[in-house]
Each structure stands twice: as C-alpha cells, then as structure tokens.
Design an enzyme around this catalytic site. Structure first.
Site, short mmCIF file in Angstrom:
data_model
loop_
_atom_site.label_atom_id
_atom_site.label_comp_id
_atom_site.label_asym_id
_atom_site.label_seq_id
_atom_site.Cartn_x
_atom_site.Cartn_y
_atom_site.Cartn_z
N HIS A 1 -9.14 -18.53 -11.06
CA HIS A 1 -9.31 -17.94 -9.74
C HIS A 1 -8.95 -16.45 -9.72
O HIS A 1 -9.00 -15.83 -8.66
CB HIS A 1 -8.45 -18.66 -8.69
CG HIS A 1 -8.90 -20.05 -8.41
ND1 HIS A 1 -8.62 -21.11 -9.24
CD2 HIS A 1 -9.62 -20.58 -7.38
CE1 HIS A 1 -9.15 -22.21 -8.74
NE2 HIS A 1 -9.75 -21.92 -7.61
N GLU B 1 -23.45 -23.92 -7.37
CA GLU B 1 -23.70 -22.49 -7.42
C GLU B 1 -25.08 -22.15 -7.98
O GLU B 1 -25.76 -21.24 -7.51
CB GLU B 1 -22.61 -21.80 -8.24
CG GLU B 1 -21.26 -21.69 -7.54
CD GLU B 1 -20.44 -22.96 -7.60
OE1 GLU B 1 -19.32 -22.97 -7.04
OE2 GLU B 1 -20.90 -23.96 -8.21
N GLN C 1 -17.49 -18.43 -4.01
CA GLN C 1 -16.16 -18.59 -3.42
C GLN C 1 -15.09 -17.84 -4.22
O GLN C 1 -14.19 -17.22 -3.65
CB GLN C 1 -15.81 -20.07 -3.32
CG GLN C 1 -14.61 -20.34 -2.43
CD GLN C 1 -14.45 -21.81 -2.14
OE1 GLN C 1 -14.04 -22.59 -3.02
NE2 GLN C 1 -14.78 -22.22 -0.92
#
Length: 669
Positions: A475, A408, A430
């Site tokens: 997440h 990243e 993502q």
C-alpha cells in the site's frame, strides 16, 4: 446439417453465402502468398467462418465488434476495402496501421472494429466499456467480443463477464470453441462440461450452438442482440467449431488426431451451406461458379493494387508524433502556473489541502464534461478510500460515479471502451500498488492503441502512492517508474495543491492516457493557495521551487518537501530546487537549466534506487550536459528493498534520511 431458412428470402440467403465464401477464398490466396514468402505470418480461420460472418451480419454496422486473429469474416463482412487489407497484411504503410502491426492486430473506427492485442482476454473488457457508453446514451445497441476456448481461462474473461453482469451491460460474449488452445486440447483447459455453463456463475444467460451452421449463428446472435437490448443484460454464446489448420501456419497440425479432421471436414460451413442452397434451388451451379469467378477476379485485382504500394521509408519524426494524439487547440481551462498568479493574478484563491484540490479538479471536470465518467472501488456512496469523491453521487448520480467490482484489469479496459464512443473517464486505482493487476491493459492497450491504429484512449488513472504512513509493501510502494518506460503513457506527479488541481484538470482534458500519481502522505498534511476557477497546469513542464547557487536538487512529489525542509534547516547551503511535476514527458529544458545553474546535481526521489527515474535523468544529463557539470551526478533514493510496515523501518528505508549525506558529498567535491 439442418439449415432453418424460414425467416430468410432467397436474396438474403445468397447474400449470406457471398459473405461466407469471401473470407474462405481470401484465405486460400493468403496461404499461397505465405508459401511464396510475400507475407510473414497467418492465423487461419478456415472452418470457422460461419461464426465471424454470422455474428457480424446479425449486428448493425455501427455496433462495435472486438475480433481476434481468426475472424477475417468480421473485416470482410464490414466491407473493408480488400486492397487495404492486403496492404495491412503485407506491412505496407497504406494499411490500417502504417506497417506497425501484424495481421489482425488493428482496428478501424469507421468500421467499428477494435483491434486486438496478442493477450486476447483484454478485448472483452473493452466491449464492456462500449456497451456502457451505449447504455449511458440510451442507444439500442450492443457490443460483441470474441474469445477462444483458451481465452476463457484468463482472468480477463472472468472480470469482463462479471462487470457486464453487475452493471447490466448489453454485451454479447462469443466463445469460439475449436477444441484447441494452440496445441492444448480443451480437456486440459477446463473441467466444466461446456463453457457456456460458466454463464450461470455470473448470473447471466447463455446458449451453446453449432458454430459451423451459418444460419444458426446468424439467427441466434440476432435473437441474442434483441434480448440484450430489451433486458439490458449480457449474454454468453458458445459456438462449437474446429480449426482445420494450425494455430498459425508455422505450428502445423501434427498434434491433432486425423479422425478429427475427417469428422469436422464433413461439417465444413461453406461446403454444407452451398450444397443446401443448391439442393433447395435457391442458387444454381452456374451462379455458384459465377460468384466464385467474380470473387477470384476481385481478389486478384485488389492484390494487384496492394502490390503497387511503395516500400516504407521510416520517418523518425512521424513515428514519435504518432505515439500520442494531438490535443485539440481549444480548451476551456486557462493555464495558470505558480508564477502566473504572482504576475497576472488568478482571481479568487483559497487555502486548500492537497486532497481537496484533487476533489475540486474532479468536480469541475465533471461539470465541464458531461461525458466524463468516474470509476473505482468504493468511490460512490462511501466516497473512496480517501473520501475524495464523497458527496459526488448526490450531485452527479450513480451513472457517472460508478462503484466497481474488484477487477482492475476490466475497469481499465472498460475505460478504453468508453473512449471508443467519445467518453472520458477517470479511474481511481484504490492504491497505486494495485495497478499491477491492471498492468497489461495499461501498458499494452491504453499506451499503444493510438500508435497502432490511431484510436485515442481518453483515460486518466488516479494512483494514490507513496510511504510515510506505515502501510507496508502493498500500500506504500512507489511504482511510477514502471510506467515512464512505456511509450504512449503520460505520467504526472504533483507536489502542491495548486499543481494537483491544475495538472488533474489538464490530464482530464488530454485525449491520451495519463497516470496521475497522488502522494497519500500529502493529502491532508499539505495546504496552499489554489485558484477557485477551472484552470490547467501544463503537463510536461517543470517548476523552479527555489533559486539557488550551490546544488541543484531535481525531484518531485514528497522529495520537493524534503528538499525544501532541508533548505530551511540549513540556511548556509543554497539549494536550487526543481519540481519535475511530470515524469513523462520530462522537461529537459528545465533540467538542463538546473544543471547549468549550479554544476552540481542531486536527483532525489522516494522510489528505490535501482530502476528509478533518477537513473534515466542522470544518464540524460551525462549525455547532454556533461560540460556543465562540476561533480558527478548523484542519486539519493530509497533502499532497494520492499517498503516495510514498521514506522522505524520505514524511516530507515526512505531517501529522506540520506539527503544530508549526499548534500555534503556534493559540497565537498
């Protein structure tokens, strides 16, 4: 020291000498000024000049270089006006950063020099982005980035070399191995025999050279440049050298064995090259004296000019205005807000899911901007983790829809490098959670670069975020507030398909870095009417979702739907719902109007309570709208814990469960 001069004329050899001598004589003056207290700090490159000068002379003037704090020879070899450099070092407004940056933490687009940040490693990925731009333009150019031996231990070094290798980018990575990272010797920094050995691990070529031999450096870099252009591949060059002074002047050199100074003093790049020119009759002693006198007079005259710089008078308005690049007035996109549709119409509209609105914005952005590049993990043939870019490769090709390695930080840096060459980019993080491994590039490089030296960062980072899907602590967290504190970043967070498309198009058209948060739970659960045309929703402008009289609910993202759902279930309560849509900048006018509307305010967000944006808004309301309040400002937020995986635990975590409690407290106040 053996100088191979067979490829040089005498005039060229003298030209090299002049470029090599200039930074040494400037440094000697700077050290005097430092002792006199006229500058505050200095990182000396004495003993290492051959690397900076040789690399710069071997490149074309319009090829980007990413120097560090010991590369004065880059700046002088690019013929930057010395009086302006002095002004920079003295902190004058007439320097290259208006007094906002120190020593070499600045850049200059006309000279194709990108200013460093103190973290060192991020420079390397910017070189990747520039080289990618050259590759896309089919230009025969390279970019060049410097690293010290210490910097090779940073993750950014690994990421940048890996991306350059995977993407076959014409980048030259130069390691200045001077034996120490501040006071830490190289035997405590790495275990490979030579740093150039790292090249093999990335599948690229490398070479180790004498960094104190100016002709070796120049000839090597010139040959490496040809290789990178012909083969469209990166190359690693390790230059062995030594730092004859401290890391910076205040640190001293007591930690360096005396014999090292004696050994490397005999390898002084300027004294040896000068003696070589004298011995081979390329130059005479009189010419050497004349050049030194010429430079001494030049330095003194330029310093006098710098001394005439007026003292800085801080201008608060100017400081604030320079945080962001002003957007050009012309835009191809019409501003269409929800109210605009009702009043003036917006052409053909289609019932569209949130996820498809984002897809539409990206596709129309790619069509409108041939210079727009999309980057992210699995976004090409696979279509991304959420299938938003599915089918784009067939339409726009793999050059513009680019799968990335899992790095990243390097991809954010590459996006900035693309911006240096006039490209736009949208990077898909993502999951927003993964922004933490690109944090430095976002908050220190993207956010500050325009304020520091006027370079814009035309970058959008898409941030799939939020809970409600049982994805757990890594997440599903809400981390938007991390970035609202950072001057130079715009933070956008739509709640409807209409706004998702219009705000994303606006973000792409904006020349400043924008973090675009997309709530994953809304992707396929929310639909709405969306204009088919290419349009924008203004960044920094909130929207009144519903007029009400009892309580003003100020919210964004999923909170908008929670508040609307609560209103439907409790028709006896009249909520005034304001969707912020942008968290940086905030629409303070709309916030004040919402406070005035009811006198009672509930700040609602999915993020945790402590440190959430609600605290900042609450403070602003208390400071600017106190007389309008009929009750304390209340915050309804999620638990101050990581977001859990189990769905029941996640429901318990969410602020949604507490809305009724806070509404009742405000009604009863």
């Amino acid at each position: 020291m053996d100088f191979n001069c067979q490829n040089f004329t005498n005039e060229e050899l003298i030209y090299v000498y002049r470029n090599l001598l200039m930074p040494r004589m400037i440094e000697e003056k700077m050290l005097l000024l430092l002792r006199q207290g006229k500058i505050s700090k200095w990182f000396s490159g004495i003993g290492q000049e051959a690397i900076s000068v040789g690399c710069t002379l071997a490149l074309q003037p319009d090829e980007w270089i990413m120097p560090l704090h010991r590369n004065l020879g880059v700046f002088t070899s690019r013929q930057m006006p010395l009086h302006k450099l002095f002004m920079q070092w003295q902190g004058n407004k007439e320097g290259y950063s208006k007094g906002r940056e120190r020593s070499f933490h600045f850049g200059s687009k006309p000279h194709h020099i990108c200013g460093m940040i103190s973290h060192l490693g991020p420079q390397l990925a910017i070189a990747d982005g520039v080289a990618l731009a050259y590759k896309l333009k089919k230009e025969n150019k390279v970019s060049l980035a410097f690293s010290g031996d210490g910097g090779t231990s940073e993750g950014d070094f690994h990421e940048a070399l890996n991306v350059a290798a995977v993407w076959d980018l014409p980048v030259i990575f130069v390691i200045e191995n001077n034996g120490y990272g501040l006071s830490t010797p190289v035997n405590e920094q790495y275990r490979c025999e030579s740093l150039v050995d790292k090249a093999k691990g990335y599948g690229i070529e490398g070479v180790k050279i004498d960094g104190n031999n100016i002709l070796t450096v120049y000839d090597t870099i010139r040959g490496v440049r040809d290789y990178c252009i012909e083969n469209q591949k990166p190359y690693l060059v390790e230059c062995m050298t030594f730092r004859m002074r401290g890391h910076e002047e205040a640190s001293g050199t007591k930690y360096v064995p005396k014999e090292l100074f004696e050994e490397w003093g005999a390898k002084d790049p300027i004294r040896n090259y000068e003696q070589f020119l004298l011995d081979t009759n390329v130059i005479t002693g009189t010419q050497v004296a004349d050049i030194r006198n010429e430079f001494k007079n030049y330095i003194d005259e330029e310093l006098k000019m710098a001394a005439e710089a007026a003292p800085i008078k801080p201008d608060e308005a100017e400081e604030l205005n320079d945080v962001f690049m002003r957007r050009p007035e012309k835009t191809k996109a019409r501003i269409i807000d929800h109210d605009t549709i009702q009043v003036a119409g917006a052409g053909q509209q289609t019932e569209t899911r949130f996820v498809d609105a984002i897809k539409s914005a990206l596709q129309q952005g790619l069509e409108q901007h041939p210079e727009l590049i999309l980057m992210g993990q699995d976004i090409a043939e696979y279509g991304g983790a959420f299938k938003i870019t599915e089918g784009f490769v067939e339409i726009f090709g793999k050059e513009r829809i680019r799968n990335t390695p899992l790095c990243e930080s390097a991809i954010v840096g590459s996006a900035l490098g693309l911006s240096l060459e006039g490209y736009k980019s949208v990077m898909e993080m993502q999951f927003a959670d993964f922004a933490s491994v690109g944090f430095n590039q976002i908050v220190n490089n993207l956010a500050k670069i325009h304020y520091r030296w006027g370079q814009n960062a035309d970058v959008v980072i898409r941030m799939p975020t939020g809970g409600g899907v049982g994805a757990g602590p890594f997440h599903s967290q809400s981390n938007e507030a991390w970035f609202t504190h950072v001057a130079g970043l715009k933070v956008v967070y739509p709640s409807t398909p209409h706004d998702a498309k219009g705000l994303l198009i606006a973000a792409i058209n904006d020349p400043n870095p924008v973090l675009f948060f997309e709530h994953k739970a809304l992707y396929r659960s929310i639909s709405g009417m969306v204009p088919e045309e290419y349009y924008e929703v203004e960044i920094g402008k909130a929207r009144v979702v519903k007029q009400g009289e009892d309580i003003s609910v100020i919210t964004y993202g999923s909170g908008v739907h929670w508040a609307s759902e609560y209103q439907e279930q409790h028709p006896g309560v009249s909520l005034h719902i304001l969707d912020l849509r942008s968290l940086a900048p905030l629409d303070h006018t709309a916030i004040k109007a919402a406070v005035a509307r009811t006198g009672k305010v509930l700040l609602l967000h999915e993020d945790t309570l402590t440190g959430g944006i609600g605290g900042e808004i609450s403070a602003w309301i208390s400071e600017h709208c106190f007389e309008l309040l009929d009750a304390p400002v209340m915050r309804c937020a999620s638990l101050d814990t990581p977001i859990p995986f189990n769905l029941e635990l996640e429901k318990n975590f969410m602020a949604k469960n507490k809305i009724h409690e806070y509404i009742q407290r405000l009604l009863n106040y």
